[in-house]
Design a protein around this motif. Structure first.
Motif, PDB file in Angstrom:
ATOM      1  N   ALA A  11      37.715  32.728 -85.399  1.00  0.00           N
ATOM      2  CA  ALA A  11      38.656  31.797 -86.018  1.00  0.00           C
ATOM      3  C   ALA A  11      39.449  32.548 -87.066  1.00  0.00           C
ATOM      4  CB  ALA A  11      37.906  30.635 -86.652  1.00  0.00           C
ATOM      5  N   THR A  24      39.439  26.035 -99.945  1.00  0.00           N
ATOM      6  CA  THR A  24      39.639  25.309 -98.701  1.00  0.00           C
ATOM      7  C   THR A  24      40.531  26.147 -97.789  1.00  0.00           C
ATOM      8  OG1 THR A  24      39.416  23.213 -99.853  1.00  0.00           O
ATOM      9  CG2 THR A  24      40.449  23.152 -97.677  1.00  0.00           C
ATOM     10  N   GLU A  26      42.381  26.334 -94.026  1.00  0.00           N
ATOM     11  CA  GLU A  26      42.819  25.702 -92.785  1.00  0.00           C
ATOM     12  C   GLU A  26      42.797  26.777 -91.708  1.00  0.00           C
ATOM     13  OE1 GLU A  26      46.672  23.956 -93.387  1.00  0.00           O
ATOM     14  OE2 GLU A  26      46.007  22.951 -95.230  1.00  0.00           O
ATOM     15  N   LEU A  27      42.072  26.505 -90.624  1.00  0.00           N
ATOM     16  CA  LEU A  27      41.927  27.469 -89.546  1.00  0.00           C
ATOM     17  C   LEU A  27      42.929  27.208 -88.427  1.00  0.00           C
ATOM     18  CD1 LEU A  27      38.033  27.489 -89.373  1.00  0.00           C
ATOM     19  CD2 LEU A  27      39.528  29.096 -90.587  1.00  0.00           C
ATOM     20  N   ASP A  28      43.205  28.240 -87.647  1.00  0.00           N
ATOM     21  CA  ASP A  28      44.188  28.121 -86.579  1.00  0.00           C
ATOM     22  C   ASP A  28      43.731  27.202 -85.447  1.00  0.00           C
ATOM     23  OD1 ASP A  28      42.251  29.831 -85.577  1.00  0.00           O
ATOM     24  OD2 ASP A  28      43.687  31.150 -84.581  1.00  0.00           O
ATOM     25  N   ASP A  29      42.430  26.900 -85.374  1.00  0.00           N
ATOM     26  CA  ASP A  29      41.928  26.027 -84.309  1.00  0.00           C
ATOM     27  C   ASP A  29      41.902  24.555 -84.729  1.00  0.00           C
ATOM     28  OD1 ASP A  29      39.756  25.888 -86.030  1.00  0.00           O
ATOM     29  OD2 ASP A  29      38.365  26.916 -84.676  1.00  0.00           O
ATOM     30  N   GLY A  30      42.456  24.249 -85.914  1.00  0.00           N
ATOM     31  CA  GLY A  30      42.546  22.868 -86.361  1.00  0.00           C
ATOM     32  C   GLY A  30      41.477  22.452 -87.354  1.00  0.00           C
ATOM     33  N   ARG A  31      40.449  23.255 -87.515  1.00  0.00           N
ATOM     34  CA  ARG A  31      39.401  22.920 -88.483  1.00  0.00           C
ATOM     35  C   ARG A  31      39.855  23.259 -89.892  1.00  0.00           C
ATOM     36  NH1 ARG A  31      34.399  26.296 -86.606  1.00  0.00           N
ATOM     37  NH2 ARG A  31      36.084  27.679 -85.940  1.00  0.00           N
ATOM     38  N   THR A  32      39.260  22.568 -90.841  1.00  0.00           N
ATOM     39  CA  THR A  32      39.423  22.872 -92.257  1.00  0.00           C
ATOM     40  C   THR A  32      38.019  23.008 -92.826  1.00  0.00           C
ATOM     41  OG1 THR A  32      41.471  21.606 -92.397  1.00  0.00           O
ATOM     42  CG2 THR A  32      40.334  22.059 -94.464  1.00  0.00           C
ATOM     43  N   ILE A  33      37.790  24.099 -93.534  1.00  0.00           N
ATOM     44  CA  ILE A  33      36.467  24.328 -94.124  1.00  0.00           C
ATOM     45  C   ILE A  33      36.636  24.524 -95.622  1.00  0.00           C
ATOM     46  CG2 ILE A  33      36.514  26.809 -93.629  1.00  0.00           C
ATOM     47  CD1 ILE A  33      33.400  26.428 -93.122  1.00  0.00           C
ATOM     48  N   SER A  34      35.710  23.939 -96.376  1.00  0.00           N
ATOM     49  CA  SER A  34      35.767  24.012 -97.831  1.00  0.00           C
ATOM     50  C   SER A  34      34.410  24.449 -98.358  1.00  0.00           C
ATOM     51  CB  SER A  34      36.145  22.638 -98.383  1.00  0.00           C
ATOM     52  OG  SER A  34      36.319  22.686 -99.768  1.00  0.00           O
ATOM     53  N   LEU A  78      32.619  30.795 -92.762  1.00  0.00           N
ATOM     54  CA  LEU A  78      32.056  29.972 -91.694  1.00  0.00           C
ATOM     55  C   LEU A  78      30.530  30.053 -91.642  1.00  0.00           C
ATOM     56  CD1 LEU A  78      34.688  30.666 -88.903  1.00  0.00           C
ATOM     57  CD2 LEU A  78      34.254  28.476 -90.036  1.00  0.00           C
TER      58      LEU A  78
END
Length: 103
Positions: A11, A24, A26-34, A78
């Motif tokens: 990702a 936070t 924003e990933l290229d696959d649509g996920r957001t991780i914080s 991740l």
């Protein structure tokens, strides 16, 4: 027999927002991780201007803050892996920041 081959790729980041509480991504696959900003002491001690001065590196596989000499990989975020910086290294960095403020 048919075999399905799936290409796995890491990702990558598209955008980053750092606040007093979190990092936070924003990933290229649509996920957001914080994750907590406290995981990264240099970001925790940074000014808002320094936190906002980032750039993506390695085609989005990492984030670099030049003002802070900080690099964070998307993979480590991740995997939930906080900074591995030693207390000694962090103290040296903080001391150097203090010297810079007073000169």
């Amino acid at each position: 027999m048919t075999t399905l081959a799936v290409e796995m790729r890491p990702a990558t980041a598209r955008n980053v927002v750092v606040t007093d509480e979190s990092v936070t991504v924003e990933l290229d696959d649509g996920r957001t991780i914080s994750v907590p900003v406290a995981w990264y002491p240099r970001l925790l001690h940074a000014t808002p201007e320094e936190r906002n001065n980032w750039r993506l590196i390695a085609k989005g596989e990492g984030i670099h803050w030049s003002d802070l000499d900080e690099d964070i990989s998307i993979e480590n975020i991740l995997f939930g892996k906080p900074s591995g910086e030693s207390q000694r290294s962090l103290k040296h960095w903080l001391d150097a920041r203090q010297e810079h403020v007073f000169t």
